[in-house]
Design a protein around this motif. Structure first.
Motif, PDB file in Angstrom:
ATOM      1  N   ALA A 105      -2.161  -1.023 -11.506  1.00  0.00           N
ATOM      2  CA  ALA A 105      -1.219  -1.188 -11.330  1.00  0.00           C
ATOM      3  C   ALA A 105       0.024  -0.356 -11.673  1.00  0.00           C
ATOM      4  CB  ALA A 105      -1.318  -2.703 -12.660  1.00  0.00           C
ATOM      5  N   THR A 106       1.436  -0.898 -11.041  1.00  0.00           N
ATOM      6  CA  THR A 106       2.825   0.411 -11.365  1.00  0.00           C
ATOM      7  C   THR A 106       3.072   0.057 -13.136  1.00  0.00           C
ATOM      8  OG1 THR A 106       3.953  -1.431 -10.959  1.00  0.00           O
ATOM      9  CG2 THR A 106       3.320   0.485  -9.603  1.00  0.00           C
ATOM     10  N   SER A 107       2.675  -1.460 -13.989  1.00  0.00           N
ATOM     11  CA  SER A 107       2.731  -1.055 -15.392  1.00  0.00           C
ATOM     12  C   SER A 107       2.125  -2.308 -15.960  1.00  0.00           C
ATOM     13  CB  SER A 107       5.046  -1.658 -15.199  1.00  0.00           C
ATOM     14  OG  SER A 107       4.686  -2.730 -15.382  1.00  0.00           O
ATOM     15  N   GLY A 108       2.073  -2.146 -17.315  1.00  0.00           N
ATOM     16  CA  GLY A 108       0.899  -3.319 -17.993  1.00  0.00           C
ATOM     17  C   GLY A 108      -0.991  -2.943 -17.408  1.00  0.00           C
ATOM     18  N   PRO A 109      -1.910  -3.415 -18.197  1.00  0.00           N
ATOM     19  CA  PRO A 109      -2.924  -3.316 -17.579  1.00  0.00           C
ATOM     20  C   PRO A 109      -3.127  -3.683 -15.904  1.00  0.00           C
ATOM     21  CG  PRO A 109      -2.888  -5.055 -19.372  1.00  0.00           C
ATOM     22  CD  PRO A 109      -1.947  -4.184 -18.729  1.00  0.00           C
ATOM     23  N   THR A 110      -4.276  -3.525 -15.135  1.00  0.00           N
ATOM     24  CA  THR A 110      -4.855  -3.107 -13.741  1.00  0.00           C
ATOM     25  C   THR A 110      -5.921  -4.287 -14.026  1.00  0.00           C
ATOM     26  OG1 THR A 110      -4.376  -0.540 -13.428  1.00  0.00           O
ATOM     27  CG2 THR A 110      -5.908  -2.451 -11.620  1.00  0.00           C
ATOM     28  N   GLY A 111      -5.522  -5.542 -13.033  1.00  0.00           N
ATOM     29  CA  GLY A 111      -6.517  -6.652 -12.826  1.00  0.00           C
ATOM     30  C   GLY A 111      -7.368  -6.247 -12.114  1.00  0.00           C
ATOM     31  N   VAL A 112      -8.575  -7.059 -11.868  1.00  0.00           N
ATOM     32  CA  VAL A 112      -9.538  -6.373 -11.132  1.00  0.00           C
ATOM     33  C   VAL A 112     -10.798  -8.440 -11.050  1.00  0.00           C
ATOM     34  CG1 VAL A 112     -11.804  -5.873  -9.932  1.00  0.00           C
ATOM     35  CG2 VAL A 112      -9.935  -4.316 -11.203  1.00  0.00           C
ATOM     36  N   MET A 113     -10.483  -8.380  -9.807  1.00  0.00           N
ATOM     37  CA  MET A 113     -11.216  -9.954 -10.044  1.00  0.00           C
ATOM     38  C   MET A 113     -12.288 -10.379  -9.038  1.00  0.00           C
ATOM     39  SD  MET A 113      -8.990 -13.951  -8.598  1.00  0.00           S
ATOM     40  CE  MET A 113     -10.233 -14.893  -8.738  1.00  0.00           C
ATOM     41  N   MET A 114     -13.402 -10.389  -9.637  1.00  0.00           N
ATOM     42  CA  MET A 114     -14.805 -10.607  -8.663  1.00  0.00           C
ATOM     43  C   MET A 114     -15.235 -11.988  -8.500  1.00  0.00           C
ATOM     44  SD  MET A 114     -15.113  -6.703  -9.827  1.00  0.00           S
ATOM     45  CE  MET A 114     -17.087  -6.554  -9.434  1.00  0.00           C
ATOM     46  N   VAL A 115     -15.477 -11.444  -7.201  1.00  0.00           N
ATOM     47  CA  VAL A 115     -15.777 -13.128  -6.757  1.00  0.00           C
ATOM     48  C   VAL A 115     -17.371 -12.583  -5.165  1.00  0.00           C
ATOM     49  CG1 VAL A 115     -13.354 -13.906  -6.515  1.00  0.00           C
ATOM     50  CG2 VAL A 115     -14.665 -12.646  -4.650  1.00  0.00           C
ATOM     51  N   ILE A 224      -8.902  -7.503  -5.474  1.00  0.00           N
ATOM     52  CA  ILE A 224      -9.821  -9.016  -5.599  1.00  0.00           C
ATOM     53  C   ILE A 224     -11.269  -8.019  -4.368  1.00  0.00           C
ATOM     54  CG2 ILE A 224     -10.290 -11.539  -4.824  1.00  0.00           C
ATOM     55  CD1 ILE A 224      -7.404 -11.899  -5.149  1.00  0.00           C
ATOM     56  N   PHE A 225     -11.919  -8.485  -5.135  1.00  0.00           N
ATOM     57  CA  PHE A 225     -13.141  -7.181  -4.864  1.00  0.00           C
ATOM     58  C   PHE A 225     -14.227  -8.940  -4.734  1.00  0.00           C
ATOM     59  CE2 PHE A 225     -12.702  -3.409  -7.177  1.00  0.00           C
ATOM     60  CZ  PHE A 225     -11.799  -2.907  -6.110  1.00  0.00           C
ATOM     61  N   LEU A 226     -15.282  -8.788  -3.235  1.00  0.00           N
ATOM     62  CA  LEU A 226     -16.175  -9.499  -2.977  1.00  0.00           C
ATOM     63  C   LEU A 226     -17.517  -9.164  -3.185  1.00  0.00           C
ATOM     64  CD1 LEU A 226     -17.241 -12.333  -1.925  1.00  0.00           C
ATOM     65  CD2 LEU A 226     -16.458 -11.070   0.205  1.00  0.00           C
ATOM     66  N   GLY A 248      -8.058 -13.596   0.198  1.00  0.00           N
ATOM     67  CA  GLY A 248      -6.720 -12.073   0.418  1.00  0.00           C
ATOM     68  C   GLY A 248      -7.366 -11.159  -0.325  1.00  0.00           C
ATOM     69  N   VAL A 249      -8.982 -11.218   0.099  1.00  0.00           N
ATOM     70  CA  VAL A 249      -9.592 -10.160  -0.405  1.00  0.00           C
ATOM     71  C   VAL A 249      -9.714  -9.040   0.000  1.00  0.00           C
ATOM     72  CG1 VAL A 249     -12.965  -8.721  -0.355  1.00  0.00           C
ATOM     73  CG2 VAL A 249     -11.834 -11.635  -0.248  1.00  0.00           C
ATOM     74  N   THR A 250      -9.522  -8.312  -1.237  1.00  0.00           N
ATOM     75  CA  THR A 250      -9.454  -6.248  -0.727  1.00  0.00           C
ATOM     76  C   THR A 250     -10.134  -5.087  -0.538  1.00  0.00           C
ATOM     77  OG1 THR A 250      -9.044  -6.203  -3.460  1.00  0.00           O
ATOM     78  CG2 THR A 250      -6.908  -6.907  -1.781  1.00  0.00           C
ATOM     79  N   GLY A 251     -11.193  -5.859  -1.259  1.00  0.00           N
ATOM     80  CA  GLY A 251     -12.000  -5.262  -1.365  1.00  0.00           C
ATOM     81  C   GLY A 251     -13.871  -5.928  -1.287  1.00  0.00           C
ATOM     82  N   VAL A 252     -14.733  -5.010  -0.675  1.00  0.00           N
ATOM     83  CA  VAL A 252     -16.319  -5.424  -0.543  1.00  0.00           C
ATOM     84  C   VAL A 252     -16.971  -4.609  -1.137  1.00  0.00           C
ATOM     85  CG1 VAL A 252     -18.223  -6.115   0.354  1.00  0.00           C
ATOM     86  CG2 VAL A 252     -15.722  -6.907   1.422  1.00  0.00           C
ATOM     87  N   LEU A 277     -14.895  -2.051   2.875  1.00  0.00           N
ATOM     88  CA  LEU A 277     -15.990  -1.741   2.115  1.00  0.00           C
ATOM     89  C   LEU A 277     -15.862  -0.671   1.077  1.00  0.00           C
ATOM     90  CD1 LEU A 277     -18.732  -2.339   1.573  1.00  0.00           C
ATOM     91  CD2 LEU A 277     -19.286  -1.450   3.188  1.00  0.00           C
ATOM     92  N   VAL A 278     -15.522  -0.868  -0.198  1.00  0.00           N
ATOM     93  CA  VAL A 278     -15.446   0.054  -0.777  1.00  0.00           C
ATOM     94  C   VAL A 278     -16.709   0.732  -2.059  1.00  0.00           C
ATOM     95  CG1 VAL A 278     -13.152  -1.070  -1.430  1.00  0.00           C
ATOM     96  CG2 VAL A 278     -14.310  -2.163  -2.841  1.00  0.00           C
ATOM     97  N   PHE A 279     -16.756   0.058  -2.574  1.00  0.00           N
ATOM     98  CA  PHE A 279     -18.478   0.344  -3.525  1.00  0.00           C
ATOM     99  C   PHE A 279     -19.720  -0.605  -3.276  1.00  0.00           C
ATOM    100  CE2 PHE A 279     -15.126   0.695  -6.649  1.00  0.00           C
ATOM    101  CZ  PHE A 279     -14.862   1.518  -7.058  1.00  0.00           C
ATOM    102  N   VAL A 280     -20.839   0.121  -3.453  1.00  0.00           N
ATOM    103  CA  VAL A 280     -22.069   0.101  -2.690  1.00  0.00           C
ATOM    104  C   VAL A 280     -22.737   0.471  -4.311  1.00  0.00           C
ATOM    105  CG1 VAL A 280     -21.948  -0.194  -0.410  1.00  0.00           C
ATOM    106  CG2 VAL A 280     -23.179   2.647  -1.897  1.00  0.00           C
ATOM    107  N   GLY A 281     -23.678  -1.205  -4.587  1.00  0.00           N
ATOM    108  CA  GLY A 281     -24.349  -0.609  -5.433  1.00  0.00           C
ATOM    109  C   GLY A 281     -25.715  -0.328  -4.996  1.00  0.00           C
ATOM    110  N   MET A 282     -26.988   0.740  -5.884  1.00  0.00           N
ATOM    111  CA  MET A 282     -27.866   0.709  -5.573  1.00  0.00           C
ATOM    112  C   MET A 282     -29.198   1.498  -6.356  1.00  0.00           C
ATOM    113  SD  MET A 282     -27.133   2.077  -2.438  1.00  0.00           S
ATOM    114  CE  MET A 282     -27.878   3.335  -1.883  1.00  0.00           C
TER     115      MET A 282
END
Length: 539
Positions: A105-115, A224-226, A248-252, A277-282
């Motif tokens: 975010a340019t100002s204030g807290p950055t929001g991340v929504m996990m779905v 918004i991360f799926l 409108g998912v921004t990343g998986v 695909l932005v992150f992977v869990g191993m």
């Protein structure tokens, strides 16, 4: 994990071995092998068709250069090499995306929504992502907004306590009210990232989507991360498309890639939905999340390893100064079972053995089919139990276990392992130490000692990655040589649990001690025990 995919590409390369031209007949024969492996790995059918058509179009009519100049040297290449290069480039193009994984975010807290759906590992991934943010110098706030699953809020609170991070929740409130109140809480606690852990369902339904849409409209998250479970295969495409159309998912984020997943979801998601695909869990622990690298994933699919990912794993868990000190002591034959135990723990921190083996370039081709699946992480646990059941003097001088077999029986009982397993561990360790000590007497072999040549290679890799000259560095590496901080694994001679051919260690020859020498050593151990008891008594 990628064995099904890798097998098809390897068979395709073998079909083209020795040929100097790619024509319709041999390309289609190679693509048949690739098609079978892609479908077996649960890659979505439409993705398979588009991939094969693109590769065929680029491969047909290419006259293969049998000699290529690179970095001042001439290298021999074949039609198979050219085919793999085309496949590699297309795999990267299919999975890659431009930009950073996180929009701040340019100002204030950055929001991340996990779905995501229930069971995909969404709550655990929320905690993993919070830890990743903290490593980037951020101060995350976790928001427990999954009120559908009774244990979800408590699970996130437990994970938050483990990470020493705050978890926000309002008992009895609706998910929307909790998410709306979280922003004020973040400002009050001076938190610059808010991660919303939202509810999931067993399947996509209107009630779920309406709830998520309301939260999105209200808090306006920057990301918004799926979260998708890699185990669900082609169903992941349908899931990703449904969430993306509505939110409108921004990343998986792909989870459980270290399990029995066939890897198909990784190749399908971006191609079908357009969401990268932005992150992977191993793994299960909160440190097992890493930014997705299309180059590394494509290399692993093709059985070429992922040396950059390997270096990053090493840097996360290896103390370079200690690694160099261990290497120097090993070179002089002073490496003990205590040092070896520390290195086993280092390997455990890096993740599963299967994942580690996949990242080592060239190793996949050397291992017989199915060998990777048989790598047993439990073997490292058994090794740790056996060494911990030894006395300090036995760890410092393992030869005593060869001379006095009764000690082996005691260690076997203490570690709940068979005596043969203890003896095998000791013999392989002594063989490894003897071999490494001999290498230390030859200055020309110093570059192969982990912590020496290996750490130097790691530094060169980091410089190459920063300067954009990674490919040149790969050409000049001359093989892996030795891995930093892993003195017990130079070429992995006789390493227990690997189950790889040609690794049986011969038992080293032991000098028989005289009666006087035995008594002297016995008295020395007694004096050491008395000294330790005396020092404890003073405390």
């Amino acid at each position: 994990m990628f064995e099904a995919l890798t097998k098809g590409f390897r068979e395709a390369q073998n079909r083209l071995a020795g040929l100097t031209e790619l024509n319709q007949k041999n390309v289609q024969a190679a693509l048949k092998e690739v098609r079978l492996s892609l479908l077996e790995a649960d890659v979505e059918l439409g993705v398979v068709k588009r991939f094969l058509a693109t590769v065929e179009e680029k491969a047909l009519g290419q006259t293969v250069q049998t000699r290529v100049r690179h970095g001042g040297e001439t290298h021999k290449v074949s039609a198979g090499d050219q085919f793999v290069r085309i496949c590699h480039d297309e795999l990267v193009a299919m999975m890659d995306y431009q930009g950073e994984p996180i929009t701040f975010a340019t100002s204030g807290p950055t929001g991340v929504m996990m779905v995501g759906l229930q069971g995909s590992g969404k709550t655990t991934t929320t905690a993993k992502l919070a830890r990743w943010f903290e490593k980037q110098g951020k101060s995350p706030l976790l928001v427990a907004a999954d009120m559908q699953r009774p244990a979800a809020v408590e699970q996130l609170k437990v994970l938050g306590r483990q990470l020493s991070l705050p978890v926000f929740n309002i008992e009895g409130a609706s998910p929307l009210a909790i998410c709306e109140a979280a922003r004020e809480e973040a400002k009050k606690e001076k938190r610059d990232v808010i991660i919303y852990d939202t509810a999931g369902r067993l399947a996509i339904d209107e009630a779920l989507m309406d709830e998520l849409s309301s939260i999105k409209s209200s808090v306006k998250p920057d990301n918004i991360f799926l979260v998708i479970d890699a185990m669900i295969g082609q169903d992941s495409v349908k899931t990703a498309r449904g969430f993306n159309d509505k939110l409108g998912v921004t990343g998986v984020i792909l989870t459980k890639l270290d399990g029995d997943a066939r890897g198909g979801a990784a190749l399908s998601v971006k191609e079908v939905t357009g969401a990268p695909l932005v992150f992977v869990g191993m793994g299960e622990t909160t440190d097992k999340l890493e930014p997705f690298r299309a180059e590394g994933m494509a290399s692993r699919v093709l059985g070429m390893g992922d040396v950059v990912g390997l270096m990053q794993d090493f840097e996360d868990v290896v103390d370079q100064k200690k690694a160099e000190a261990d290497a120097a002591r090993m070179m002089q034959g002073q490496f003990t079972l205590e040092d070896f135990l520390n290195q086993v723990r280092t390997i455990q921190k890096m993740g599963s053995l299967k994942d580690l083996m996949e990242k080592i370039p060239g190793l996949g081709g050397m291992m017989p089919p199915g060998a990777a699946a048989n790598l047993d992480d439990g073997e490292l646990v058994r090794i740790e139990a056996m060494i911990q059941s030894m006395t300090r003097s036995e760890r410092d001088d393992p030869n005593v276990l060869v001379r006095e077999p009764s000690r082996v029986q005691r260690i076997a009982k203490g570690s709940a392992q068979p005596p043969e397993g203890v003896s095998e561990l000791v013999q392989r360790f002594l063989f490894m130490r003897q071999m490494m000590s001999g290498m230390g007497q030859d200055p020309g072999l110093l570059g192969k000692i982990p912590g020496m040549g290996g750490l130097n290679m790691a530094r060169n890799m980091r410089r190459a990655m920063k300067s954009g000259k990674f490919q040149d560095a790969m050409q000049n590496m001359g093989g892996m040589g030795g891995m930093p901080g892993m003195g017990g694994m130079p070429g992995m001679p006789g390493f227990p649990g690997m189950g790889m051919p040609g690794m049986e260690a011969a038992a080293p020859k032991m000098r028989v001690l005289s009666k006087g020498e035995k008594n002297a050593r016995k008295n020395e151990r007694k004096r050491a025990r008395d000294a330790r008891k005396k020092s404890k008594g003073k405390k």
